[in-house]
Every structure is written in C-alpha cells, then in structure tokens.
Design an enzyme around this catalytic site. Sequence first.
Site, PDB file in Angstrom:
ATOM      1  N   ARG A  62      12.299  -2.754 -10.250  1.00 45.78           N
ATOM      2  CA  ARG A  62      10.850  -2.586 -10.308  1.00 45.78           C
ATOM      3  C   ARG A  62      10.404  -2.293 -11.732  1.00 45.78           C
ATOM      4  O   ARG A  62      11.135  -1.686 -12.503  1.00 45.78           O
ATOM      5  CB  ARG A  62      10.397  -1.443  -9.397  1.00 45.78           C
ATOM      6  CG  ARG A  62      10.776  -1.630  -7.943  1.00 45.78           C
ATOM      7  CD  ARG A  62      10.187  -0.541  -7.098  1.00 45.78           C
ATOM      8  NE  ARG A  62      10.622  -0.619  -5.720  1.00 45.78           N
ATOM      9  CZ  ARG A  62      10.121   0.094  -4.731  1.00 45.78           C
ATOM     10  NH1 ARG A  62       9.159   0.959  -4.979  1.00 45.78           N
ATOM     11  NH2 ARG A  62      10.571  -0.035  -3.502  1.00 45.78           N
ATOM     12  N   PRO A  69       0.829  -1.212   0.000  1.00 46.23           N
ATOM     13  CA  PRO A  69       0.000   0.000   0.000  1.00 46.23           C
ATOM     14  C   PRO A  69       0.861   1.259   0.000  1.00 46.23           C
ATOM     15  O   PRO A  69       1.868   1.343   0.700  1.00 46.23           O
ATOM     16  CB  PRO A  69      -0.792  -0.127   1.304  1.00 46.23           C
ATOM     17  CG  PRO A  69      -0.808  -1.583   1.603  1.00 46.23           C
ATOM     18  CD  PRO A  69       0.510  -2.103   1.107  1.00 46.23           C
ATOM     19  N   GLU A  70       0.460   2.221  -0.820  1.00 47.43           N
ATOM     20  CA  GLU A  70       1.180   3.492  -0.885  1.00 47.43           C
ATOM     21  C   GLU A  70       0.357   4.557  -0.151  1.00 47.43           C
ATOM     22  O   GLU A  70      -0.650   4.247   0.489  1.00 47.43           O
ATOM     23  CB  GLU A  70       1.434   3.860  -2.345  1.00 47.43           C
ATOM     24  CG  GLU A  70       2.265   2.800  -3.075  1.00 47.43           C
ATOM     25  CD  GLU A  70       2.543   3.135  -4.535  1.00 47.43           C
ATOM     26  OE1 GLU A  70       2.543   4.335  -4.889  1.00 47.43           O
ATOM     27  OE2 GLU A  70       2.763   2.201  -5.327  1.00 47.43           O
ATOM     28  N   LYS A  79       3.711   6.140   4.874  1.00 45.51           N
ATOM     29  CA  LYS A  79       2.885   4.939   4.787  1.00 45.51           C
ATOM     30  C   LYS A  79       2.584   4.350   6.163  1.00 45.51           C
ATOM     31  O   LYS A  79       2.189   3.189   6.271  1.00 45.51           O
ATOM     32  CB  LYS A  79       3.585   3.897   3.907  1.00 45.51           C
ATOM     33  CG  LYS A  79       3.909   4.400   2.500  1.00 45.51           C
ATOM     34  CD  LYS A  79       4.738   3.389   1.729  1.00 45.51           C
ATOM     35  CE  LYS A  79       5.217   3.964   0.398  1.00 45.51           C
ATOM     36  NZ  LYS A  79       6.067   3.008  -0.353  1.00 45.51           N
TER      37      LYS A  79
END
Length: 293
Positions: free
Chosen positions: A283, A2-3, A58
């Site tokens: 990524r 989750p960002e 976060k």
Amino acid sequence: MPELPEVETVRRGLQPVMEGAKIVAAEARRGDLRFPFQPDFAKRLQGQTVRGLGRRAKYLLADLSSGDVLLMHLGMSGSFRVIKQDDEETPGEFHYPRGKDSVHDHVVFHMSSGADIVFNDPRRFGFMKIIGRGEIEREPHLKDLGPEPLGNEFDAAMLATACAGKKTSLKAALLDQRVVAGLGNIYVCEALFRAHLSPRRLAATLATRKGEPTDHARRLVEAIHAVLNEAIRAGGSSLRDHRQTSGELGYFQHSFQVYDREGEPCRTDGCGGVVKRFVQNGRSTFWCPKCQR
C-alpha cells in the site's frame, strides 16, 4: 475501501429512517454480491422491525425484532441511498447528484418510515448476511476484531499492550484489525503524521520494557481520536465511491495533511520538509521523513 469514518457516516444517515421502522419488503435483485445471498434472505427480512443500527469496525449491524442481526459491509464501492417518497433534497456544498441508472442497485429495503433504502455496489465487493444475535461473537468476520478506536476501552495502555514485542512496523500494526478495528490506510497515514511518528518505526516502541505505554503511544492514541472524529464530522473522505446517504460527498479529503500529497510541502510549522510516498506492505504510505521519527 470505506474506512471507519465513512461507515459511521453511513450509519448516522440510515439511523433516522431505519431505527424503529419496519422492513415492509426487501428486494435482492441478483443472487450474489461478494458472497451469494442466503436463499431466504428477502423473506426473512420482510416484516421485521429494526430495533437498532450499530457499527463494528467497518461493518453495519441492524438488530431485528426476530432476534436476528443483518450484517452489512460496503466493500470497495458500495453505498446506501435514502430515497423518501417526496424525493426532495437540499444539496449541500459538496453534493454530487447520482444518476438515475439503477443497474447497480442490488438491494432495496422498503421501510414503514416511508423511505426506500437502496444499496448500490458497482464492483460487488460488499455483502449482506443474516445471523442470529447469539452468533455475533462467533461470526468469522467479527470474532477476531480488536477494540474500537473511539471506544472508552481504547487508550495508550491498551495499544502498548497490543504492540509490545511486535517486530512489525507501526503502520502495519495499526492496519491489523486484530490490534485496532476499523482503521485503514488513509487514517493511519494521517494519524501517524499528527503524532510525528514514522510509519517505519517498530510497533514495539509504543511500550517500555515493562510493557507500559510510552509517550509515543499516548500521542498516537490522541492523534487517532482527533483524526477519526474530524473525519466523521466532515462526512468521511470521498476519493472514488463514498457518498453520504443523501448523495452528498464527504469532504475530509480537503483536510488531508499527507495522504495523496506526494511532493507537496509538509504542513507542520517550521518543518520545511516535503511529503514522500513509498510502498509498504503493498500500500502507498504518505509521510514527512523530516518531522516523523
């Protein structure tokens, strides 16, 4: 993972049932998540009133009446679910009914508001930790974080100063939590696309030789603000594990311009390009080579 938009969505979902309410009882149903729970974790929380629920990057921070702060991180697959005594729900358009299997329900807060707050984390990369209010600035997970991208202090001048002289790529700089806190792969790809900036561009090009912000820096800050605010309004992006506290899916993934759209047409009017993917610092990076320079 989750960002910022997903964590902020969770914070807003928890706020009505946590803030001003007392933790009547707390359960830690196993000895650890990513890290072991403190030996007196549940006991220290019992009877404490949550004075406020904030977010830093976060991380969620519950300010307790004892003078402590409960630091919480969702990890890769963590989610909170609010269960009210009547357990009545009005599912939204993107509602995803969670199963009744509670094997991954590792922490439960029983609140005086009448709600149970359940933390579910199948992969157990999340964590919770109680720290003193005066220890926040020294807390290893928080002390090196950069500015909040939606905070008043984050502007083109600040971003240019942070990137001046950097020999790293623009995307790598934005993912560096010391430069700006809370951004992750999805929203960096989306913001760079909106600003029409290449993820391969040198971060140093956001500043002039005198260290002043360039036009690129101003466009990028505007794009970051727009993407994050739109994602929060949409409840975040649900790709794997993210759920809102009601169990409802976020739906910003339906608005992705480049992320996870490899091989599809660029959505910039008149561009005619195709979204490409390449691996950058381990990524996947999604971008349009034709209109991102």
